[in-house]
Enzyme design. Sequence first.
Site, PDB file in Angstrom:
ATOM      1  N   PRO A   9       0.781  -1.389   0.014  1.00 43.59           N
ATOM      2  CA  PRO A   9      -0.152  -0.006  -0.095  1.00 43.59           C
ATOM      3  C   PRO A   9       0.806   1.279   0.103  1.00 43.59           C
ATOM      4  CG  PRO A   9      -0.976  -1.560   1.690  1.00 43.59           C
ATOM      5  CD  PRO A   9       0.287  -2.063   0.981  1.00 43.59           C
ATOM      6  N   ASN A  10       0.279   2.134  -0.811  1.00 40.44           N
ATOM      7  CA  ASN A  10       0.968   3.612  -0.969  1.00 40.44           C
ATOM      8  C   ASN A  10       2.445   3.599  -1.682  1.00 40.44           C
ATOM      9  OD1 ASN A  10      -1.420   4.832   0.358  1.00 40.44           O
ATOM     10  ND2 ASN A  10      -0.866   4.067   2.263  1.00 40.44           N
ATOM     11  N   ARG A  17       5.730  12.407  -2.414  1.00 41.39           N
ATOM     12  CA  ARG A  17       5.578  12.959  -0.888  1.00 41.39           C
ATOM     13  C   ARG A  17       6.611  12.217  -0.019  1.00 41.39           C
ATOM     14  NH1 ARG A  17       0.104  11.888   1.299  1.00 41.39           N
ATOM     15  NH2 ARG A  17       1.378  12.120   3.285  1.00 41.39           N
ATOM     16  N   TYR A  22      11.503   8.105   1.394  1.00 40.18           N
ATOM     17  CA  TYR A  22      11.665   7.456   0.524  1.00 40.18           C
ATOM     18  C   TYR A  22      12.300   7.879  -0.818  1.00 40.18           C
ATOM     19  CZ  TYR A  22       7.728   6.073   3.495  1.00 40.18           C
ATOM     20  OH  TYR A  22       6.987   5.627   4.836  1.00 40.18           O
ATOM     21  N   ASN A  73       8.315  -5.392   0.250  1.00 48.47           N
ATOM     22  CA  ASN A  73       7.969  -4.269   0.739  1.00 48.47           C
ATOM     23  C   ASN A  73       6.405  -4.168   1.057  1.00 48.47           C
ATOM     24  OD1 ASN A  73       7.656  -1.879   2.159  1.00 48.47           O
ATOM     25  ND2 ASN A  73       8.949  -0.629   0.832  1.00 48.47           N
ATOM     26  N   ALA A  76       2.760  -0.490   5.413  1.00 49.43           N
ATOM     27  CA  ALA A  76       2.230  -0.493   6.668  1.00 49.43           C
ATOM     28  C   ALA A  76       1.714  -1.901   6.829  1.00 49.43           C
ATOM     29  CB  ALA A  76       1.011   0.360   6.615  1.00 49.43           C
ATOM     30  N   HIS A  79       3.183  -4.655   9.498  1.00 49.53           N
ATOM     31  CA  HIS A  79       3.162  -4.273  10.790  1.00 49.53           C
ATOM     32  C   HIS A  79       1.985  -4.908  11.473  1.00 49.53           C
ATOM     33  CE1 HIS A  79       6.234  -1.101   9.860  1.00 49.53           C
ATOM     34  NE2 HIS A  79       5.292  -0.480   9.500  1.00 49.53           N
ATOM     35  N   ASP A  86       1.397 -15.394   6.762  1.00 49.67           N
ATOM     36  CA  ASP A  86       1.055 -16.929   6.446  1.00 49.67           C
ATOM     37  C   ASP A  86       1.446 -17.295   5.181  1.00 49.67           C
ATOM     38  OD1 ASP A  86       0.330 -17.226   9.042  1.00 49.67           O
ATOM     39  OD2 ASP A  86      -2.056 -17.221   8.562  1.00 49.67           O
ATOM     40  N   GLU A  97      12.692  -9.172   3.240  1.00 44.04           N
ATOM     41  CA  GLU A  97      11.671  -8.156   3.324  1.00 44.04           C
ATOM     42  C   GLU A  97      12.487  -6.693   3.280  1.00 44.04           C
ATOM     43  OE1 GLU A  97      10.358  -8.381   7.347  1.00 44.04           O
ATOM     44  OE2 GLU A  97       9.247  -6.598   7.266  1.00 44.04           O
ATOM     45  N   HIS A  99      12.376  -2.438   3.658  1.00 49.08           N
ATOM     46  CA  HIS A  99      11.525  -1.281   3.740  1.00 49.08           C
ATOM     47  C   HIS A  99      12.642  -0.178   3.477  1.00 49.08           C
ATOM     48  CE1 HIS A  99       8.414  -3.273   5.919  1.00 49.08           C
ATOM     49  NE2 HIS A  99       9.429  -3.791   6.710  1.00 49.08           N
ATOM     50  N   SER A 101      12.706   2.974   4.290  1.00 49.77           N
ATOM     51  CA  SER A 101      13.017   3.830   5.561  1.00 49.77           C
ATOM     52  C   SER A 101      13.618   2.837   6.840  1.00 49.77           C
ATOM     53  CB  SER A 101      12.031   4.797   6.101  1.00 49.77           C
ATOM     54  OG  SER A 101      10.762   3.746   6.572  1.00 49.77           O
ATOM     55  N   ARG A 106      11.653   5.322  13.478  1.00 54.83           N
ATOM     56  CA  ARG A 106      10.413   6.024  13.283  1.00 54.83           C
ATOM     57  C   ARG A 106       9.460   5.667  14.320  1.00 54.83           C
ATOM     58  NH1 ARG A 106       8.486   5.459   7.091  1.00 54.83           N
ATOM     59  NH2 ARG A 106       7.253   7.216   7.834  1.00 54.83           N
ATOM     60  N   ARG A 110       5.979   1.298  14.035  1.00 59.77           N
ATOM     61  CA  ARG A 110       6.593   0.769  12.679  1.00 59.77           C
ATOM     62  C   ARG A 110       7.909  -0.127  13.226  1.00 59.77           C
ATOM     63  NH1 ARG A 110       4.529   3.924   8.385  1.00 59.77           N
ATOM     64  NH2 ARG A 110       4.147   5.950   9.265  1.00 59.77           N
TER      65      ARG A 110
HETATM   66  O1  CA2 Z   1       9.940   2.341   4.629  1.00 64.27           O
HETATM   67  C1  CA2 Z   1       9.138   1.480   4.101  1.00 64.27           C
HETATM   68  O2  CA2 Z   1       9.596   1.244   2.844  1.00 64.27           O
HETATM   69  C2  CA2 Z   1       7.926   1.425   4.601  1.00 64.27           C
HETATM   70  O3  CA2 Z   1       7.578  -0.012   4.040  1.00 64.27           O
HETATM   71  C3  CA2 Z   1       7.043   2.249   3.647  1.00 64.27           C
HETATM   72  C4  CA2 Z   1       5.572   2.014   4.144  1.00 64.27           C
HETATM   73  C5  CA2 Z   1       5.443   2.576   5.733  1.00 64.27           C
HETATM   74  O4  CA2 Z   1       4.120   2.351   6.020  1.00 64.27           O
HETATM   75  C6  CA2 Z   1       6.211   1.671   6.519  1.00 64.27           C
HETATM   76  O5  CA2 Z   1       6.141   1.538   7.740  1.00 64.27           O
HETATM   77  C7  CA2 Z   1       7.790   1.575   6.018  1.00 64.27           C
HETATM   78  C8  CA2 Z   1       4.588   3.395   3.555  1.00 64.27           C
HETATM   79  C9  CA2 Z   1       5.134   3.610   2.242  1.00 64.27           C
HETATM   80  C10 CA2 Z   1       4.307   5.149   1.999  1.00 64.27           C
HETATM   81  O6  CA2 Z   1       4.711   5.556   0.887  1.00 64.27           O
HETATM   82  C11 CA2 Z   1       4.419   6.939   0.546  1.00 64.27           C
HETATM   83  C12 CA2 Z   1       5.324   7.668  -0.430  1.00 64.27           C
HETATM   84  C13 CA2 Z   1       5.084   8.709  -0.951  1.00 64.27           C
HETATM   85  C14 CA2 Z   1       4.100   9.140  -0.324  1.00 64.27           C
HETATM   86  C15 CA2 Z   1       3.262   9.022   0.853  1.00 64.27           C
HETATM   87  C16 CA2 Z   1       3.509   7.501   0.967  1.00 64.27           C
END
Ligand code: CA2
Length: 149
Positions: A9-10, A17, A22, A73, A76, A79, A86, A97, A99, A101, A106, A110
């Site tokens: 997701p996202n 952003r 990222y 990756n 969220a 978490h 599974d 895996e 990430h 960041s 953080r 997370r």
């Molecule tokens: O650090 C990572 O790669 C994460 O998996 C990224 C997830 C976050 O929920 C994890 O805790 C750590 C979120 C990715 C969201 O990416 C965005 C990118 C640009 C703008 C908004 C969100």
Amino acid sequence: MRVSIINGPNLNLLGKREPQYYGENSLQEINDHINAAVSRFGVEVDFFQSNHEGEIIDRIQEASAVSDGIVINAGALSHYSYAIRDALAAAGIPVVEVHMSNIYAREEFRHRSVLSPVVSGQICGFGEYGYVMAVYALLNAAGGYPQDV
Ligand code: CA2
């Protein structure tokens, strides 16, 4: 060697952003960079991104039949998704895996990944290069150590 890279997701929003976490590149640009870095080692990569847990699980199941390894990756979902955990545990192929960041630097929520206990290893905090490192790790584990990296 074939590797499936799965983003959750996202991650389709990358480059739009939160560059402090990222980076500034889009997911397409990142995927192009991964391809460029690993194709010279004979690694074929397929890419998938979804904002939907069930679609990610379907993709893990498909990858387990056709790929030699998975890089994931799960965003969220990492978490709290026991369903993805599974699916990874059942995949029967090595999983790394990623990430982008450093999740341990953080917010508290997370710091825990429910996926980590069922994967070969986790790479976090190195931005998009983490995906490349993850593919190298799979290649290395398969005995094809990249000699010139
Ligand atoms: O650090 C990572 O790669 C994460 O998996 C990224 C997830 C976050 O929920 C994890 O805790 C750590 C979120 C990715 C969201 O990416 C965005 C990118 C640009 C703008 C908004 C969100």
